[in-house]
Design an enzyme around this catalytic site. Structure first.
Site, PDB file in Angstrom:
ATOM      1  N   ARG A 224      65.715  33.738  48.351  1.00  0.00           N
ATOM      2  CA  ARG A 224      64.836  34.528  47.600  1.00  0.00           C
ATOM      3  C   ARG A 224      65.420  35.069  46.335  1.00  0.00           C
ATOM      4  O   ARG A 224      66.481  35.235  46.147  1.00  0.00           O
ATOM      5  CB  ARG A 224      64.491  36.001  48.448  1.00  0.00           C
ATOM      6  CG  ARG A 224      63.603  35.615  49.554  1.00  0.00           C
ATOM      7  CD  ARG A 224      61.881  35.150  49.314  1.00  0.00           C
ATOM      8  NE  ARG A 224      60.982  34.953  50.189  1.00  0.00           N
ATOM      9  CZ  ARG A 224      60.973  33.614  50.967  1.00  0.00           C
ATOM     10  NH1 ARG A 224      61.466  32.655  50.348  1.00  0.00           N
ATOM     11  NH2 ARG A 224      60.078  33.621  51.858  1.00  0.00           N
ATOM     12  N   HIS A 272      59.915  27.074  43.492  1.00  0.00           N
ATOM     13  CA  HIS A 272      59.747  27.411  44.978  1.00  0.00           C
ATOM     14  C   HIS A 272      59.090  26.168  45.646  1.00  0.00           C
ATOM     15  O   HIS A 272      58.183  26.414  46.374  1.00  0.00           O
ATOM     16  CB  HIS A 272      59.160  28.620  45.138  1.00  0.00           C
ATOM     17  CG  HIS A 272      59.308  29.275  46.317  1.00  0.00           C
ATOM     18  ND1 HIS A 272      59.322  30.688  46.282  1.00  0.00           N
ATOM     19  CD2 HIS A 272      59.750  28.742  47.419  1.00  0.00           C
ATOM     20  CE1 HIS A 272      59.561  31.099  47.816  1.00  0.00           C
ATOM     21  NE2 HIS A 272      59.719  29.877  48.317  1.00  0.00           N
TER      22      HIS A 272
HETATM   23  P1  NAP Z   1      66.842  33.200  60.005  1.00  0.00           P
HETATM   24  O1  NAP Z   1      66.926  32.042  61.107  1.00  0.00           O
HETATM   25  O2  NAP Z   1      66.476  34.511  60.397  1.00  0.00           O
HETATM   26  O3  NAP Z   1      68.396  32.999  59.660  1.00  0.00           O
HETATM   27  C1  NAP Z   1      68.891  34.168  58.863  1.00  0.00           C
HETATM   28  C2  NAP Z   1      70.746  34.085  58.993  1.00  0.00           C
HETATM   29  O4  NAP Z   1      71.014  34.881  57.781  1.00  0.00           O
HETATM   30  C3  NAP Z   1      71.373  34.390  60.098  1.00  0.00           C
HETATM   31  O5  NAP Z   1      72.184  33.793  60.667  1.00  0.00           O
HETATM   32  C4  NAP Z   1      71.507  35.996  59.916  1.00  0.00           C
HETATM   33  O6  NAP Z   1      72.951  36.219  60.668  1.00  0.00           O
HETATM   34  C5  NAP Z   1      72.140  35.644  58.572  1.00  0.00           C
HETATM   35  N1  NAP Z   1      71.937  37.171  57.780  1.00  0.00           N
HETATM   36  C6  NAP Z   1      70.980  38.011  57.763  1.00  0.00           C
HETATM   37  N2  NAP Z   1      71.603  39.267  57.347  1.00  0.00           N
HETATM   38  C7  NAP Z   1      72.779  39.054  56.900  1.00  0.00           C
HETATM   39  C8  NAP Z   1      73.691  39.680  56.400  1.00  0.00           C
HETATM   40  N3  NAP Z   1      73.352  41.003  55.938  1.00  0.00           N
HETATM   41  N4  NAP Z   1      74.931  39.424  56.237  1.00  0.00           N
HETATM   42  C9  NAP Z   1      75.102  38.130  56.613  1.00  0.00           C
HETATM   43  N5  NAP Z   1      74.313  37.407  57.329  1.00  0.00           N
HETATM   44  C10 NAP Z   1      73.197  37.804  57.328  1.00  0.00           C
HETATM   45  O7  NAP Z   1      66.353  32.565  58.651  1.00  0.00           O
HETATM   46  P2  NAP Z   1      65.944  30.937  58.106  1.00  0.00           P
HETATM   47  O8  NAP Z   1      65.004  30.584  58.885  1.00  0.00           O
HETATM   48  O9  NAP Z   1      67.136  30.348  58.308  1.00  0.00           O
HETATM   49  O10 NAP Z   1      65.482  31.160  56.792  1.00  0.00           O
HETATM   50  C11 NAP Z   1      66.212  31.671  55.867  1.00  0.00           C
HETATM   51  C12 NAP Z   1      65.656  32.150  54.441  1.00  0.00           C
HETATM   52  O11 NAP Z   1      65.218  31.105  53.689  1.00  0.00           O
HETATM   53  C13 NAP Z   1      64.044  32.843  54.781  1.00  0.00           C
HETATM   54  O12 NAP Z   1      64.354  34.057  55.019  1.00  0.00           O
HETATM   55  C14 NAP Z   1      63.238  32.381  53.424  1.00  0.00           C
HETATM   56  O13 NAP Z   1      63.674  33.498  52.589  1.00  0.00           O
HETATM   57  C15 NAP Z   1      64.354  31.441  52.764  1.00  0.00           C
HETATM   58  N6  NAP Z   1      63.273  30.145  52.738  1.00  0.00           N
HETATM   59  C16 NAP Z   1      63.297  29.575  51.350  1.00  0.00           C
HETATM   60  C17 NAP Z   1      62.399  28.371  51.264  1.00  0.00           C
HETATM   61  C18 NAP Z   1      62.087  27.850  49.888  1.00  0.00           C
HETATM   62  O14 NAP Z   1      61.289  26.951  49.797  1.00  0.00           O
HETATM   63  N7  NAP Z   1      62.984  28.143  48.872  1.00  0.00           N
HETATM   64  C19 NAP Z   1      61.745  27.701  52.474  1.00  0.00           C
HETATM   65  C20 NAP Z   1      61.800  28.407  53.603  1.00  0.00           C
HETATM   66  C21 NAP Z   1      62.732  29.555  53.741  1.00  0.00           C
HETATM   67  P3  NAP Z   1      72.788  36.229  62.396  1.00  0.00           P
HETATM   68  O15 NAP Z   1      72.747  34.868  62.671  1.00  0.00           O
HETATM   69  O16 NAP Z   1      73.728  37.094  62.632  1.00  0.00           O
HETATM   70  O17 NAP Z   1      71.637  37.182  62.745  1.00  0.00           O
HETATM   71  C1  GLV Z   2      59.316  29.841  52.077  1.00  0.00           C
HETATM   72  O1  GLV Z   2      59.925  30.370  51.062  1.00  0.00           O
HETATM   73  C2  GLV Z   2      59.410  30.187  53.239  1.00  0.00           C
HETATM   74  O2  GLV Z   2      60.026  31.365  53.580  1.00  0.00           O
HETATM   75  O3  GLV Z   2      58.964  29.483  54.223  1.00  0.00           O
END
Ligand code: NAP
Ligand code: GLV
Length: 309
Positions: A224, A272
């Site tokens: 983000r 994005h």
């Molecule tokens: P997720 O499965 O919820 O994983 C989040 C990870 O971040 C977990 O490993 C968590 O640790 C870690 N985390 C959270 N808070 C933290 C902290 N304070 N310090 C260190 N590590 C921390 O999320 P995801 O599905 O992988 O997605 C991640 C993000 O990608 C989304 O929230 C979104 O913002 C972004 N995204 C972007 C796009 C794009 O097109 N640019 C598309 C999709 C998603 P734990 O394992 O210990 O809980």
């Molecule tokens: C895109 O940014 C998503 O969170 O899926």
């Protein structure tokens, strides 16, 4: 009983088709054309107008149309007792891995330099490191981070990850918490941000973080825009501390035309698009969660509102 799709300025006809492919009996209405708000039990949304989610008295579940949920948690009028779910989808993971791998290889194999040389008509070989010598640090080891880190490791990079809680049995070093951040950063020639946006992670890509990376590190932010302190990135690039950045997300989207990132020679940016949800891949989990919600069963991919992700 109905599902409402609320995604301003977006054609969601593919979503309606994909949901019906899994359950043709569903009533799916698209905002602003919701004829019976009193019948809505499940909302599927991306960037809904604030306050709107209060208008459905029978609401049982709110689903993000993507992986992130900060758009829901930032809305103080989002009904507090209603469970929030998000998407965890192999298509999202794969396209995120493609994006990050492309960004990493373009940087490591010096494609920017070759484009520049081509414009000048120059034939010159640029040395690059062996991939095993390149340390990549993936911030966030969740659905996307762990998948991306695995693909980068498959390719031969020296990958490590950082998460909030410790991970046992991972195939790569996983550092955790504040205590592990310094050791994680010092080996990250390329830093990839795949954290959720929370109170703890906002502004985490700042000068203090950059100063702990190896000299001339490269940044990829696909999480983000508010993870990044824009002025600190510009200062680190201009000082030569960072060698470049690939950015897909921004504090304000679309990125305002006058923003210095657009014209910066060391920044590459995309609008994005790193990983956009594919309705045909993600619809099944939504239909399943809808049926779980209306029958009072345990939901999948539940968001912990307290934790913020
Ligand atoms: P997720 O499965 O919820 O994983 C989040 C990870 O971040 C977990 O490993 C968590 O640790 C870690 N985390 C959270 N808070 C933290 C902290 N304070 N310090 C260190 N590590 C921390 O999320 P995801 O599905 O992988 O997605 C991640 C993000 O990608 C989304 O929230 C979104 O913002 C972004 N995204 C972007 C796009 C794009 O097109 N640019 C598309 C999709 C998603 P734990 O394992 O210990 O809980
Ligand atoms: C895109 O940014 C998503 O969170 O899926």
């Amino acid at each position: 009983m109905s599902i409402a799709i609320i995604c301003p300025n977006r054609d969601v006809s593919d979503w309606v088709t994909a949901l019906h492919a899994h359950d043709p009996t569903l009533t799916v209405e698209v905002w602003p054309g919701i004829s019976k708000p009193g019948e809505v039990e499940f909302v599927l949304t991306w960037n809904h107008p604030a306050g709107l989610l209060r208008q459905f008295p029978k609401l049982k579940c709110i689903s993000s149309l993507g992986a992130g949920v900060n758009h829901l948690l930032n809305d103080s009028t989002c009904p507090p007792g209603i469970p929030l779910v998000r998407l965890v989808d192999i298509d999202l993971m794969q396209s995120m891995a493609e994006y990050v791998l492309h960004g990493v290889l373009e940087h490591v194999r010096r494609f920017d330099d070759y484009r520049h040389q081509q414009a000048l008509g120059q034939w010159a070989l640029q040395n690059g490191p062996h991939l095993a010598e390149v340390g990549i640090g993936v911030m966030g080891c969740g659905a996307l981070g762990s998948y991306v880190a695995g693909k980068l490791a498959d390719f031969g990079f020296s990958v490590s990850a950082w998460s909030r809680t410790p991970k046992q049995g991972a195939r790569m070093p996983v550092f955790s918490g504040e205590a592990g951040l310094g050791d994680f950063l010092k080996q990250a020639d390329i830093l990839v941000c795949l954290l959720p946006l929370t109170a703890e992670t906002e502004n985490i890509l700042n000068m203090q973080t950059f100063s702990q990376l190896p000299p001339k590190a490269f940044l990829i932010n696909v999480a983000r825009g508010a993870h990044l302190v824009d002025a600190d990135l510009l200062a680190a690039l201009d000082a030569g501390q960072l060698s470049g950045a690939l950015l897909d997300v921004f504090r304000v989207e679309p990125l305002p035309r006058e923003h210095p990132f657009w014209a910066h020679p060391k920044i590459r940016l995309t609008p994005h698009v790193a990983s956009v949800t594919n309705p045909h891949s993600a619809a099944l989990q939504i239909v399943e969660n809808y049926h779980r919600a209306i029958t009072g069963r345990q939901l999948t991919n539940l968001v912990d509102r307290q934790r913020g992700y």
